[in-house]
Enzyme design. Structure first.
Site: not given
Length: 333
Positions: A91-93, A225, A250, A254-256
């Site tokens: 999870c990026g964030h 997603h 989101d 969204c980092g990913t």
């Protein structure tokens, strides 16, 4: 005050999206690797995810991260990511939130101007470089896991929507990238329920007919997603609405998802290495992405992305469970 569970956490948000960073009360999750821990958690400890993510302690778009000892000698901390949709490989964030919390609570040795933290995630090792100013985390740049395209310019039959063109890319999770124009919807939050309905229908159709499968990460065999790309988006600045199973958006860029989008643009020859890419969320917040080198995932060409964003601590808490509470795992409404 009676309780049979006490969970300590530091709450934060990353460009609008919450991350509840669990710092105590869980213990060590069994597993030789962080992905083993994720799979064990899914099978045996999912009540804890529900307890923390669902109402009344969480909400319909809640997200979190459980700190664990690293399973790798080259990492500082391990992380298991949780949210209302389940346990994510990456999870990026959430990673930006974790790194911010680790710095601002002093859970890692802090150096200025940059504090580097190595995180052991279920998708693989991730490096977070925290820009520190006057002792606080001003921003975080994560070097994410290798990202790649699973399917470029394919399509799926979706009941009620017909043939929907999409591309599938991995950036820590799988993302179906769909032009909003392809489902006849505007980039308008007033139409969010229509966009969400289309996203869930597309996920269901893909997972029924052509689910993605990661060649190296066990248990990663679905798409939860849909990254709806707004008109006018390009390889310099892209806007999107990120629809997520089981039915929410989101708030962050969204980092990913940013990593997956950059991998798709790179596969098209539209985005070069070492070039800034701005990804904008449905609420207008932004991440800055870059591709820093080429690699492979299995036999697939891949790229290593970085994503830069900001997080802010919103509170600390101890979440408790009264033994007489009729909703021990909370509820969804």
């Amino acid at each position: 005050m009676r309780t049979n569970r006490v969970i300590s956490a530091v709450d934060s948000h990353t460009e609008g999206m919450p991350t509840r960073v669990v710092t105590g009360g869980v213990g060590v999750i069994p597993g030789a690797t962080m992905n083993d821990k994720r799979l064990h958690f899914i099978e045996h400890l999912d009540d804890l995810r529900l307890f923390l993510m669902n109402e009344p302690r969480g909400h319909a778009a809640m997200s979190g991260a459980i700190l664990q000892p690293s399973t790798r000698p080259d990492c500082d901390w391990g992380v298991v990511y949780i949210e209302v949709s389940g346990c994510l490989p990456m999870c990026g964030h959430g990673t930006i939130g974790v790194a911010t919390v680790l710095v601002e609570t002093g859970m890692v040795a802090v150096t200025e101007p940059v504090t580097e933290i190595r995180l052991d995630t279920p998708a693989g090792p991730v490096t977070a470089r925290v820009a520190v100013e006057d002792g606080r985390a001003a921003s975080v740049t994560i070097e994410n896991v290798p990202s790649y395209v699973d399917a470029l310019d394919t399509s799926v039959e979706v009941p009620g929507y017909g043939t929907v063109p999409y591309s599938m890319a991995f950036g820590g999770n799988f993302y179906a990238m769909v032009d909003l124009d392809a489902v006849g919807l505007p980039f308008d939050r007033a139409r969010q329920q229509d966009i969400l309905k289309a996203g869930l229908a597309i996920m269901d159709a893909i997972n029924t007919t052509a689910p993605p499968l990661h060649p190296e990460i066990a248990g990663l065999d679905h798409c939860h997603h849909v990254e709806f790309i707004a008109p006018g988006s390009d390889a310099k600045h892209s806007r999107h609405a990120m629809a997520i199973h089981p039915g929410w958006f989101d708030r962050s860029p969204c980092g990913t998802g940013t990593s997956a989008r950059m991998a798709e643009l790179w596969a098209r020859g539209a985005l070069d290495l070492d070039t800034d890419f701005v990804n904008e969320s449905f609420i207008g917040s932004r991440f800055i992405g870059r591709l820093v080198r080429e690699t492979t995932v299995g036999d697939r060409p891949a790229v290593v992305p970085t994503v830069t964003g900001r997080a802010w601590i919103t509170g600390t808490a101890q979440y408790m469970l009264d033994p007489t509470d009729p909703f021990p795992t909370g509820f969804q409404f």
